[in-house]
Design a protein around this motif. Structure first.
Motif, PDB file in Angstrom:
ATOM      1  N   GLU A 327      45.014  67.171  14.423  1.00  0.00           N
ATOM      2  CA  GLU A 327      43.809  66.649  15.093  1.00  0.00           C
ATOM      3  C   GLU A 327      43.219  67.698  16.041  1.00  0.00           C
ATOM      4  O   GLU A 327      41.997  67.876  16.123  1.00  0.00           O
ATOM      5  N   TRP A 328      44.087  68.370  16.804  1.00  0.00           N
ATOM      6  CA  TRP A 328      43.622  69.418  17.720  1.00  0.00           C
ATOM      7  C   TRP A 328      42.915  70.529  16.933  1.00  0.00           C
ATOM      8  O   TRP A 328      41.857  71.024  17.352  1.00  0.00           O
ATOM      9  N   ALA A 329      43.495  70.910  15.788  1.00  0.00           N
ATOM     10  CA  ALA A 329      42.901  71.978  14.985  1.00  0.00           C
ATOM     11  C   ALA A 329      41.511  71.563  14.489  1.00  0.00           C
ATOM     12  O   ALA A 329      40.576  72.368  14.486  1.00  0.00           O
ATOM     13  N   GLU A 330      41.359  70.296  14.083  1.00  0.00           N
ATOM     14  CA  GLU A 330      40.062  69.827  13.603  1.00  0.00           C
ATOM     15  C   GLU A 330      39.026  69.863  14.717  1.00  0.00           C
ATOM     16  O   GLU A 330      37.877  70.267  14.520  1.00  0.00           O
ATOM     17  N   SER A 331      39.457  69.437  15.928  1.00  0.00           N
ATOM     18  CA  SER A 331      38.549  69.468  17.076  1.00  0.00           C
ATOM     19  C   SER A 331      38.158  70.899  17.429  1.00  0.00           C
ATOM     20  O   SER A 331      36.998  71.187  17.740  1.00  0.00           O
ATOM     21  N   ALA A 332      39.114  71.796  17.399  1.00  0.00           N
ATOM     22  CA  ALA A 332      38.837  73.200  17.715  1.00  0.00           C
ATOM     23  C   ALA A 332      37.869  73.797  16.699  1.00  0.00           C
ATOM     24  O   ALA A 332      36.956  74.551  17.058  1.00  0.00           O
ATOM     25  N   ARG A 333      38.034  73.459  15.429  1.00  0.00           N
ATOM     26  CA  ARG A 333      37.120  73.960  14.412  1.00  0.00           C
ATOM     27  C   ARG A 333      35.694  73.470  14.667  1.00  0.00           C
ATOM     28  O   ARG A 333      34.721  74.206  14.496  1.00  0.00           O
ATOM     29  N   SER A 334      35.574  72.199  15.111  1.00  0.00           N
ATOM     30  CA  SER A 334      34.246  71.645  15.411  1.00  0.00           C
ATOM     31  C   SER A 334      33.604  72.378  16.576  1.00  0.00           C
ATOM     32  O   SER A 334      32.393  72.658  16.561  1.00  0.00           O
ATOM     33  N   ARG A 335      34.400  72.697  17.601  1.00  0.00           N
ATOM     34  CA  ARG A 335      33.858  73.427  18.751  1.00  0.00           C
ATOM     35  C   ARG A 335      33.384  74.816  18.355  1.00  0.00           C
ATOM     36  O   ARG A 335      32.308  75.270  18.776  1.00  0.00           O
ATOM     37  N   VAL A 336      34.170  75.483  17.557  1.00  0.00           N
ATOM     38  CA  VAL A 336      33.779  76.830  17.124  1.00  0.00           C
ATOM     39  C   VAL A 336      32.490  76.773  16.318  1.00  0.00           C
ATOM     40  O   VAL A 336      31.564  77.569  16.521  1.00  0.00           O
ATOM     41  N   THR A 337      32.391  75.777  15.431  1.00  0.00           N
ATOM     42  CA  THR A 337      31.170  75.630  14.628  1.00  0.00           C
ATOM     43  C   THR A 337      29.975  75.309  15.517  1.00  0.00           C
ATOM     44  O   THR A 337      28.880  75.850  15.329  1.00  0.00           O
ATOM     45  N   GLY A 338      30.194  74.383  16.505  1.00  0.00           N
ATOM     46  CA  GLY A 338      29.110  74.023  17.411  1.00  0.00           C
ATOM     47  C   GLY A 338      28.628  75.189  18.245  1.00  0.00           C
ATOM     48  O   GLY A 338      27.413  75.367  18.437  1.00  0.00           O
ATOM     49  N   TRP A 339      29.551  76.002  18.747  1.00  0.00           N
ATOM     50  CA  TRP A 339      29.164  77.160  19.559  1.00  0.00           C
ATOM     51  C   TRP A 339      28.413  78.190  18.725  1.00  0.00           C
ATOM     52  O   TRP A 339      27.471  78.829  19.203  1.00  0.00           O
ATOM     53  N   SER A 340      28.809  78.332  17.481  1.00  0.00           N
ATOM     54  CA  SER A 340      28.081  79.258  16.609  1.00  0.00           C
ATOM     55  C   SER A 340      26.644  78.766  16.435  1.00  0.00           C
ATOM     56  O   SER A 340      25.697  79.551  16.452  1.00  0.00           O
ATOM     57  N   SER A 341      26.492  77.422  16.329  1.00  0.00           N
ATOM     58  CA  SER A 341      25.149  76.858  16.197  1.00  0.00           C
ATOM     59  C   SER A 341      24.349  77.061  17.469  1.00  0.00           C
ATOM     60  O   SER A 341      23.141  77.307  17.432  1.00  0.00           O
ATOM     61  N   LEU A 342      25.037  76.947  18.634  1.00  0.00           N
ATOM     62  CA  LEU A 342      24.343  77.133  19.920  1.00  0.00           C
ATOM     63  C   LEU A 342      23.812  78.555  20.041  1.00  0.00           C
ATOM     64  O   LEU A 342      22.703  78.780  20.542  1.00  0.00           O
ATOM     65  N   GLU A 343      24.608  79.513  19.631  1.00  0.00           N
ATOM     66  CA  GLU A 343      24.158  80.899  19.695  1.00  0.00           C
ATOM     67  C   GLU A 343      22.908  81.093  18.828  1.00  0.00           C
ATOM     68  O   GLU A 343      21.975  81.791  19.202  1.00  0.00           O
ATOM     69  N   ASP A 344      22.917  80.436  17.667  1.00  0.00           N
ATOM     70  CA  ASP A 344      21.743  80.516  16.794  1.00  0.00           C
ATOM     71  C   ASP A 344      20.564  79.759  17.385  1.00  0.00           C
ATOM     72  O   ASP A 344      19.404  80.030  17.052  1.00  0.00           O
ATOM     73  N   ARG A 345      20.847  78.769  18.281  1.00  0.00           N
ATOM     74  CA  ARG A 345      19.803  77.911  18.834  1.00  0.00           C
ATOM     75  C   ARG A 345      19.015  78.593  19.956  1.00  0.00           C
ATOM     76  O   ARG A 345      17.880  78.213  20.250  1.00  0.00           O
ATOM     77  N   LEU A 346      19.589  79.594  20.603  1.00  0.00           N
ATOM     78  CA  LEU A 346      18.951  80.208  21.760  1.00  0.00           C
ATOM     79  C   LEU A 346      17.540  80.720  21.464  1.00  0.00           C
ATOM     80  O   LEU A 346      16.606  80.411  22.219  1.00  0.00           O
ATOM     81  N   PRO A 347      17.318  81.463  20.390  1.00  0.00           N
ATOM     82  CA  PRO A 347      15.936  81.913  20.119  1.00  0.00           C
ATOM     83  C   PRO A 347      14.961  80.739  19.939  1.00  0.00           C
ATOM     84  O   PRO A 347      13.806  80.811  20.367  1.00  0.00           O
ATOM     85  N   GLN A 348      15.445  79.659  19.295  1.00  0.00           N
ATOM     86  CA  GLN A 348      14.565  78.511  19.086  1.00  0.00           C
ATOM     87  C   GLN A 348      14.215  77.844  20.411  1.00  0.00           C
ATOM     88  O   GLN A 348      13.078  77.428  20.639  1.00  0.00           O
ATOM     89  N   LEU A 349      15.209  77.740  21.314  1.00  0.00           N
ATOM     90  CA  LEU A 349      14.951  77.155  22.634  1.00  0.00           C
ATOM     91  C   LEU A 349      13.925  77.971  23.411  1.00  0.00           C
ATOM     92  O   LEU A 349      13.039  77.414  24.071  1.00  0.00           O
ATOM     93  N   GLU A 350      14.062  79.273  23.342  1.00  0.00           N
ATOM     94  CA  GLU A 350      13.111  80.133  24.060  1.00  0.00           C
ATOM     95  C   GLU A 350      11.696  79.970  23.502  1.00  0.00           C
ATOM     96  O   GLU A 350      10.712  79.930  24.245  1.00  0.00           O
ATOM     97  N   ALA A 351      11.590  79.830  22.178  1.00  0.00           N
ATOM     98  CA  ALA A 351      10.270  79.603  21.576  1.00  0.00           C
ATOM     99  C   ALA A 351       9.722  78.244  21.977  1.00  0.00           C
ATOM    100  O   ALA A 351       8.526  78.084  22.262  1.00  0.00           O
ATOM    101  N   ASP A 352      10.606  77.233  22.034  1.00  0.00           N
ATOM    102  CA  ASP A 352      10.174  75.893  22.459  1.00  0.00           C
ATOM    103  C   ASP A 352       9.660  75.923  23.887  1.00  0.00           C
ATOM    104  O   ASP A 352       8.659  75.263  24.217  1.00  0.00           O
ATOM    105  N   ALA A 353      10.353  76.655  24.769  1.00  0.00           N
ATOM    106  CA  ALA A 353       9.938  76.736  26.171  1.00  0.00           C
ATOM    107  C   ALA A 353       8.544  77.334  26.290  1.00  0.00           C
ATOM    108  O   ALA A 353       7.701  76.844  27.060  1.00  0.00           O
TER     109      ALA A 353
END
Length: 590
Positions: A327-353
């Motif tokens: 269960e811990w491994a599954e949660s950790a994988r989700s966090r890593v995937t989410g953070w990768s998405s956040l890094e990709d999200r930064l340019p979009q957020l700046e454009a939205d602003a």
């Protein structure tokens, strides 16, 4: 409009009914008579804090009820489920001596917040504290926007929504940037942990199977001895001496078979003994298989111990069981995937602003234009009112200036250097020129208490002309005012009452003379009990009350003459569209 107000058990008021109506109603009485308790009762209906100290001594609760007439179509549609009948809404609030509070709308219990939301649409209270609030830029901006009307208010709301959206985007961008290095380090840690867990190829629940196998391998000799002993007892060895289980079962079955012709009931028993024999033979077979599976290889035990050691190490770091580790491994994988998405999200957020800022500035320009146009009209109206309020030569200037680009703000400013806040791109301020030739100064620095009273009244008159309210309550709005200025305050309140119900608590006879309805608060002591009553005064009673306010003497001939002069002045100031002539005919001498 409030048609009637009933107060029971509030402070010195045991029970009182205030008949109200359209036009101007004044509330007068000696200092300490209980006028403040009337205002406290109104405050309870507005959803203000319930203080158990308001409950009259000797009573278990305080109760305030009001009958309100609602004629606005938008409010009738908005409140169709509140129990409005024939355009009337009954509102109420009670407080127990223990401090428990209840609110009522249309006969139904509602949260106090709901009562406050409804009454805020119907009643506005202005006291001496509001005069000080008038010196605050935020209050001045609100007054200008209210005067400007629905179009400017809609633009301000649109700007505020965009501002809040930009705030959320900027906070998310800041969090991403501030936590970048921390996230990078944690992602590395999680990646190492996941690699370790994946390499172990964990199977859920395997630790229990390892414990069982370890116990078997560690005790092979004892297990073999036990199997051999069981086989000997059952008859599974060639060394049997005839007293084993198989031999005895066979002997017993044969004995019963010999006599079955003598008694048929022995036959089923003999068959059961044969079945038992077959079951023992099956058991001996299973014991043989079990014995052959027993492996005493020390290398196998060492491998098992090594696997248990790997699992114990993982359990110390990631979970108490193999299920928790997975269960811990599954949660950790989700966090890593989410953070990768956040890094990709930064340019979009700046454009939205950038997009939201552009929208805000477009709306802000329209809002600024609307405010500037309204500011010129408000200046003219208020300055004209001040001239009539014995402030000849005084004028108000409403400044709508760009918000400072370096003003404190949690948000970035755009490239042009424009500053902005939740209410727009403007800094609104009101300046007073107290008399001809005097320099303009901010209201907070250039106006006395009496001047603030008259400025606030002038603003209310101007705002009421553009967007009439339901009921305005003034608590000694005439503080610091006297003489001719007091007469003009009364005249302006009467003018305001042409379109809005106005209730004024006053000590000034000049103001009281302009009322359509005059209520007197009186305190009387009976033995050790003091109680306050509220009554309507008309005719001679009203003249005596105004005389008391003038001279402190109800029966003073000079004061009575002066009172009649004030009443006559008010009658002469009357206009056809107000009810004052009808209300004051009874005050004329017979």
């Amino acid at each position: 409009m409030i048609e009637e107000l009933r107060i029971r058990g509030v402070g010195v008021i045991e029970e009182a009914t205030l008949p109200l109506g359209p036009g101007l109603t004044v509330l007068t009485g000696e200092t300490g008579a209980g006028k403040t308790m009337v205002l406290s009762g109104i405050g309870l209906l507005l959803g203000r804090r319930a203080d158990p100290a308001l409950v009259r001594t000797g009573m278990d609760r305080a109760l305030v009820e009001g009958i309100v007439s609602v004629s606005r179509e938008d409010l009738l549609a908005k409140w169709e489920d509140l129990g409005i009948e024939d355009g009337q809404l009954i509102i109420g609030r009670s407080i127990t001596a223990e401090g428990r509070s209840r609110a009522f709308l249309g006969g139904r219990s509602v949260p106090v917040a709901t009562l406050a939301e409804v009454t805020a649409e119907l009643v506005a209270v202005h006291g001496q504290s509001d005069q000080q609030r008038l010196t605050q830029p935020a209050r001045q901006s609100d007054l200008l926007d209210t005067f400007a009307g629905t179009e400017v208010l809609a633009l301000r709301d649109e700007f505020t929504v965009a501002y809040d959206r930009l705030s959320a985007i900027c906070r998310e961008i800041a969090d991403l940037r501030a936590g970048g290095r921390e996230r990078e380090l944690e992602m590395e840690t999680l990646a190492r942990a996941l690699a370790e867990i994946d390499a172990a190829q964990i199977v859920a629940g395997e630790e229990n199977e390892l414990d069982v196998n370890r116990a078997r391998l560690a005790n092979v000799s004892s297990l073999r001895d036990a199997v051999a002993e069981a086989q000997a007892c059952l008859g599974g060895t060639d060394a049997g001496d005839g007293d084993d289980v198989l031999a005895m079962l066979d002997t017993a079955a044969k004995a019963l078979e010999r006599v079955r012709d003598l008694d048929a009931t022995t036959a089923p028993i003999a068959e059961r003994l044969r079945q038992a024999t077959r079951e023992v033979i099956d058991i001996l077979g299973e014991l043989g298989h079990y014995e052959s599976a027993l492996d005493g290889d020390p290398n196998l035990l060492a491998a098992l111990e090594e696997r248990r050691s790997v699992l114990r190490g993982l359990m110390k770091r990631y979970g108490a069981t193999t299920e928790e580790i997975l269960e811990w491994a599954e949660s950790a994988r989700s966090r890593v995937t989410g953070w990768s998405s956040l890094e990709d999200r930064l340019p979009q957020l700046e454009a939205d602003a950038v997009g939201v800022v552009q929208k805000m500035l477009g709306v802000g320009r329209s809002l600024t234009a609307g405010r500037q146009e309204a500011a010129r009209r408000l200046e003219q109206l208020v300055s004209a009112e001040l001239a009539g309020l014995a402030m000849a030569g005084a004028s108000i200037e409403v400044r709508v200036e760009p918000r400072a680009a370096d003003s404190p703000s949690p948000l970035p400013r755009d490239l042009s250097g424009t500053g902005y806040g939740r209410g727009g791109c403007d800094a609104v301020s009101m300046w007073l020129t107290a008399h001809a030739g005097a320099p303009a100064r901010p209201l907070g620095a250039g106006a006395s208490g009496g001047e603030l009273s008259r400025i606030m009244l002038a603003l209310e008159v101007a705002i009421a002309g553009s967007e009439p309210a339901g009921t305005l309550v003034f608590d000694e709005v005439d503080a610091g005012v006297g003489g001719r200025a007091a007469v003009e305050v009364g005249r302006r309140l009467a003018r305001l009452a042409r379109t809005t119900q106005v209730l004024v608590v006053t000590h000034l006879p000049q103001v009281a003379a302009f009322a359509d309805r005059h209520l007197v608060v009186e305190k009387a002591a009976t033995g050790k009990v003091t109680a306050t009553t509220v009554r309507v005064v008309e005719g001679d009673d009203r003249r005596r009350e105004i005389a008391r306010m003038l001279a402190g003497l109800e029966d003073s001939e000079a004061a009575t003459t002066h009172a009649e002069e004030l009443l006559q002045l008010a009658r002469e100031s009357d206009t056809p569209e107000t009810p004052r002539k009808r209300a004051q005919r009874s005050t004329r001498p017979a």
